[in-house]
Scaffold this motif. Sequence first.
Motif, mmCIF file in Angstrom:
data_model
loop_
_atom_site.group_PDB
_atom_site.id
_atom_site.type_symbol
_atom_site.label_atom_id
_atom_site.label_comp_id
_atom_site.label_asym_id
_atom_site.label_seq_id
_atom_site.Cartn_x
_atom_site.Cartn_y
_atom_site.Cartn_z
ATOM 1 N N TRP A 30 1.238 -1.052 0.412
ATOM 2 C CA TRP A 30 -0.189 -0.097 0.096
ATOM 3 C C TRP A 30 0.690 1.276 -0.109
ATOM 4 C CZ3 TRP A 30 -1.249 -3.707 2.718
ATOM 5 C CH2 TRP A 30 -1.904 -5.061 1.973
ATOM 6 N N ARG A 31 0.773 2.421 -0.697
ATOM 7 C CA ARG A 31 0.999 3.430 0.059
ATOM 8 C C ARG A 31 -0.129 4.706 -0.552
ATOM 9 N NH1 ARG A 31 5.300 6.946 -0.355
ATOM 10 N NH2 ARG A 31 5.669 8.768 -1.774
ATOM 11 N N PRO A 32 0.408 5.419 0.816
ATOM 12 C CA PRO A 32 -0.357 6.566 0.977
ATOM 13 C C PRO A 32 0.497 7.990 0.138
ATOM 14 C CG PRO A 32 1.329 5.864 2.916
ATOM 15 C CD PRO A 32 1.017 5.140 1.608
ATOM 16 N N THR A 33 -0.533 8.724 -0.401
ATOM 17 C CA THR A 33 -0.161 9.134 -0.957
ATOM 18 C C THR A 33 -1.276 10.865 -0.903
ATOM 19 O OG1 THR A 33 0.967 10.176 -3.639
ATOM 20 C CG2 THR A 33 -1.087 8.302 -3.395
ATOM 21 N N GLU A 42 1.598 13.573 -6.467
ATOM 22 C CA GLU A 42 1.840 11.776 -7.109
ATOM 23 C C GLU A 42 1.006 11.373 -7.782
ATOM 24 O OE1 GLU A 42 5.264 9.557 -4.748
ATOM 25 O OE2 GLU A 42 2.748 8.666 -3.565
ATOM 26 N N LEU A 43 -0.305 11.978 -7.094
ATOM 27 C CA LEU A 43 -1.510 11.005 -7.489
ATOM 28 C C LEU A 43 -2.030 10.832 -8.817
ATOM 29 C CD1 LEU A 43 -3.296 8.284 -6.877
ATOM 30 C CD2 LEU A 43 -5.084 10.278 -7.061
ATOM 31 N N TRP A 93 -1.041 4.244 -14.505
ATOM 32 C CA TRP A 93 -1.426 3.390 -13.037
ATOM 33 C C TRP A 93 -0.206 2.300 -12.610
ATOM 34 C CZ3 TRP A 93 -4.377 5.921 -10.021
ATOM 35 C CH2 TRP A 93 -5.135 7.024 -10.213
ATOM 36 N N ARG A 94 0.694 2.459 -13.514
ATOM 37 C CA ARG A 94 1.167 0.888 -14.423
ATOM 38 C C ARG A 94 3.111 1.284 -12.962
ATOM 39 N NH1 ARG A 94 -0.328 -3.236 -16.894
ATOM 40 N NH2 ARG A 94 -1.915 -2.247 -17.962
ATOM 41 N N ALA A 95 3.783 3.024 -13.034
ATOM 42 C CA ALA A 95 4.812 2.850 -11.730
ATOM 43 C C ALA A 95 4.310 3.545 -10.630
ATOM 44 C CB ALA A 95 5.414 3.527 -12.798
ATOM 45 N N TRP A 96 5.489 4.576 -10.648
ATOM 46 C CA TRP A 96 5.745 5.700 -9.285
ATOM 47 C C TRP A 96 6.477 6.510 -9.917
ATOM 48 C CZ3 TRP A 96 1.905 6.237 -5.975
ATOM 49 C CH2 TRP A 96 1.814 4.910 -5.534
ATOM 50 N N PRO A 97 6.191 7.693 -9.578
ATOM 51 C CA PRO A 97 7.604 8.821 -10.557
ATOM 52 C C PRO A 97 8.606 8.694 -10.074
ATOM 53 C CG PRO A 97 5.566 9.913 -9.192
ATOM 54 C CD PRO A 97 5.326 8.327 -9.191
ATOM 55 N N TYR A 123 -4.380 9.563 -0.259
ATOM 56 C CA TYR A 123 -4.954 8.568 -0.920
ATOM 57 C C TYR A 123 -4.626 7.789 -0.753
ATOM 58 C CZ TYR A 123 -6.950 12.468 -4.372
ATOM 59 O OH TYR A 123 -7.254 13.465 -4.514
ATOM 60 N N VAL A 124 -5.310 6.008 -0.334
ATOM 61 C CA VAL A 124 -4.774 4.911 -0.155
ATOM 62 C C VAL A 124 -4.776 3.927 -1.462
ATOM 63 C CG1 VAL A 124 -4.673 2.934 1.195
ATOM 64 C CG2 VAL A 124 -5.222 5.462 2.503
ATOM 65 N N THR A 125 -3.510 3.718 -1.980
ATOM 66 C CA THR A 125 -3.340 3.235 -3.124
ATOM 67 C C THR A 125 -2.869 1.232 -2.116
ATOM 68 O OG1 THR A 125 -0.875 3.231 -3.574
ATOM 69 C CG2 THR A 125 -3.087 4.810 -4.554
#
Length: 123
Positions: free
Chosen positions: A11-14, A18-19, A27-31, A65-67
């Motif tokens: 999980w990642r809080p953001t 960043e979202l 929706w396939r990678a983190w910056p 947001y929670v991802t």
Amino acid sequence: MPTRPPTTTLWRPTGPVELDLVRALDWRAWPPRLPEQPIFYPVLNEDYAIRIARDWNVKHDGAGYVTRFEVETEFVSRYPIQQAGGSTILELWVPAEELEEFNAHIVGRIEVLHEFRPRVEHD
């Protein structure tokens, strides 16, 4: 038919900035991290992610947001679990320079589970 490798849920809080970057990456990678962000830290449980998104991101970013996403277990096992507080405050610390490789091992898409906004007080 190829079999899907075993995965680990993270999980990642953001915050909203960043979202938006994750959205731009389909929706396939983190910056990439900013210079003042030497570590990317996904967390190991939803409750901890909720607390950060609700209590920190909302205050500092105006929304939280929670991802949730899946990473190949064999790959992610290289990162030791970091206990950042109590017994359920668990994170992985991924050095910024390894984030591109980390992203290559994400299976599927990053999804948003929760959204938090400031409470509005009514008279």
